[in-house]
Design an enzyme around this catalytic site. Structure first.
Site, short mmCIF file in Angstrom:
data_model
loop_
_atom_site.label_atom_id
_atom_site.label_comp_id
_atom_site.label_asym_id
_atom_site.label_seq_id
_atom_site.Cartn_x
_atom_site.Cartn_y
_atom_site.Cartn_z
N TYR A 56 4.37 -40.80 42.42
CA TYR A 56 3.51 -40.10 41.48
C TYR A 56 4.03 -40.35 40.07
O TYR A 56 5.06 -39.83 39.68
CB TYR A 56 3.48 -38.61 41.77
N HIS A 128 6.07 -41.38 53.30
CA HIS A 128 4.75 -41.22 52.70
C HIS A 128 3.67 -41.95 53.48
O HIS A 128 2.55 -41.45 53.63
CB HIS A 128 4.80 -41.72 51.25
N SER A 207 -4.97 -32.25 49.55
CA SER A 207 -6.38 -32.33 49.13
C SER A 207 -7.28 -31.40 49.94
O SER A 207 -8.34 -31.80 50.42
CB SER A 207 -6.90 -33.77 49.25
N GLY A 210 -10.83 -31.38 48.80
CA GLY A 210 -11.54 -32.65 48.72
C GLY A 210 -11.37 -33.34 47.38
O GLY A 210 -12.35 -33.83 46.82
N ARG A 211 -10.14 -33.38 46.89
CA ARG A 211 -9.82 -33.99 45.59
C ARG A 211 -10.65 -33.35 44.48
O ARG A 211 -11.11 -34.00 43.55
CB ARG A 211 -10.06 -35.50 45.64
N GLY A 212 -10.83 -32.04 44.62
CA GLY A 212 -11.54 -31.28 43.61
C GLY A 212 -13.04 -31.20 43.82
O GLY A 212 -13.72 -30.38 43.20
N PHE A 213 -13.57 -32.02 44.72
CA PHE A 213 -15.02 -32.09 44.90
C PHE A 213 -15.58 -30.78 45.47
O PHE A 213 -16.69 -30.37 45.14
CB PHE A 213 -15.37 -33.25 45.83
N SER A 215 -14.67 -27.88 44.84
CA SER A 215 -14.60 -26.78 43.87
C SER A 215 -15.97 -26.42 43.32
O SER A 215 -16.17 -25.35 42.77
CB SER A 215 -13.67 -27.14 42.71
#
Length: 332
Positions: A56, A128, A207, A210-213, A215
Site C-alpha cells: 500500500y 497477501h 471491502s 464493495g470498494r465503496g459502491f 455506500s
C-alpha cells in the site's frame, strides 16, 4: 465496542476493524492529516484492529500508521501483509504487480515491515497472495520461523482457495484468512467460509462495502478521482457500472425502510452472517468511520437478512473483481 477472539488465537479484536489501504493508495486524493485524525478517532472509539500491507503506497501506508500510533502501539492489534511486489519494468500496469512467496523474501519483507511500522513484533502477518511457483508449505514454513523468532505473533493468508488453506494450516496453524466479502462479493461462501469454521480460523472481510459502491454515495464514474483505480476495475467500467447501480438501488430502498444508511445496512448484513466474520471497511474520514461503527447497533431479523441475501445472490455483481492481469488464486 465489543470484541472477540480471532480464530484460534489470543488476539481480542474489535467486532469491526479498520482497513487502511485507501489512506495511502488506489482511491485518489488523500491527506495525511485526515488519515492520522481518523486513525486516532478509531482507536479512541475502541477500534483496535488495523489492517495494512507493504504494497500500500507502496511502503508508505505502514509508515503512516507508525506515525499515527506513536505511543499508541499497545492499544492496537496490527496486521500487515507481504507477497505483492511492484515490477516497474513491466510492459503495462496490469503486469506491474507480481507475487513472491519465496522463503528468503518472507524474511526480508518482515524485516522491512517491522522497521517501517516502528515495532518489535507484528501481531498478524499475512501472505497477501498465493505464489503458484512456490509450494505453500515452504512459504508458511518461513512465516512459522518468524513466529518462533518472536517477530510475528500469528500468521494468516489472503485470497486462498479451500485446499490451499488446509495445506497451509497443516504446516502451521493459521489464525486468519482474509478475503473480499460483501453483499456483491460472496465467493467465500463456496467452501472457504466452511473451511475456516471447521479449522477454527478467523475470517476477515476486506471491502465489505464493495470498494465503496455499496455506500450508495457513488452514482456515476465521474464520482471517482482521476487517479482512482476503480476507473479501471471491471465492475466500475461502462455498462457494468450502471447494471451494478441497480443492485445498489435495492439496498438504498431497504436502508430507507430500516432508517439507516446503505453502508450501515451492508455492514450489518456481514456482521449478521451465521459465520463469524470480522469486517475491516476502509475509511479515510472520521464521518465515514462514525457511520461504519454505528452499523454495530443495527439488528437484522432473519427475514431481513434473507431479503438482502436474495437481492444480492452469488455472482450478482456484473464484472470481475479484478482485471485479468491481477487475478488472485480465488478467481482462477
Amino acid at each position: 465496542m465489543k470484541y472477540h477472539k480471532l480464530g484460534n488465537s489470543h488476539l481480542n479484536v474489535s467486532n469491526i476493524g479498520l482497513g487502511c489501504m485507501g489512506m495511502s493508495a488506489f482511491y485518489g486524493n488523500y491527506a495525511e492529516k485526515d488519515s492520522i485524525n481518523t486513525l486516532h478517532y478509531a482507536i479512541d472509539q475502541g477500534v483496535n484492529f488495523l489492517d495494512t500491507a507493504d504494497m500500500y503506497g507502496p511502503l508508505t501506508n505502514e509508515q503512516l500508521i507508525a506515525k499515527a500510533l506513536d505511543k499508541k502501539r499497545d492499544d492496537v492489534i496490527l496486521a500487515t501483509k507481504f507477497g505483492i511486489v511492484y515490477d516497474n519494468n513491466a510492459a503495462n500496469t496490469a503486469q506491474q504487480r507480481v507475487v513472491n512467496g519465496h522463503p528468503d523474501y518472507v524474511i526480508k519483507s518482515c524485516e522491512g515491515s517491522l522497521k517501517r511500522l516502528n515495532t518489535d513484533v507484528i501481531d498478524l502477518y499475512y501472505l497477501h497472495r498465493i505464489d503458484d511457483s512456490v509450494p505453500i508449505e515452504e512459504t508458511i514454513g518461513a512465516m512459522a520461523r518468524l513466529v518462533e523468532q518472536g517477530k510475528v505473533r500469528y500468521i494468516g493468508i489472503s485470497e486462498a482457495l479451500s485446499e490451499t488453506i488446509q495445506r497451509a494450516h497443516q504446516t502451521y496453524p493459521l489464525t486468519a484468512v482474509q478475503m473480499e466479502y460483501s453483499l456483491w462479493t460472496r465467493d467465500a461462501e463456496q467452501k472457504i467460509l466452511d473451511t475456516c469454521q471447521e479449522l477454527d480460523i478467523g475470517f476477515v472481510a476486506y471491502s465489505p462495502l464493495g470498494r465503496g459502491f455499496l455506500s450508495g454515495k457513488i452514482n456515476t464514474p465521474d464520482d471517482f478521482d482521476k487517479d482512482d483505480y476503480r476507473r479501471t476495475n471491471p465492475r466500475f467500467i461502462g455498462e457494468n457500472f450502471f447494471k451494478n447501480i441497480a443492485l445498489v438501488n435495492n439496498l438504498k430502498a431497504l436502508a430507507l425502510q430500516k432508517g439507516c444508511s446503505p453502508a450501515q445496512l451492508a455492514l450489518a448484513w456481514v456482521l449478521t452472517s451465521p459465520y463469524h466474520i470480522t469486517p475491516i471497511p476502509g475509511s479515510r474520514r472520521i464521518t465515514n468511520l462514525q457511520e461504519n461503527i454505528a452499523a454495530l447497533n443495527i439488528c437484522l431479523s432473519p427475514e431481513e437478512y434473507q431479503q438482502l441475501s436474495d437481492f444480492f445472490p452469488l455472482n450478482s455483481a456484473v464484472g470481475a473483481r479484478y482485471s485479468d492481469g491481477y487475478s488472485p488464486e480465488t478467481m482462477k
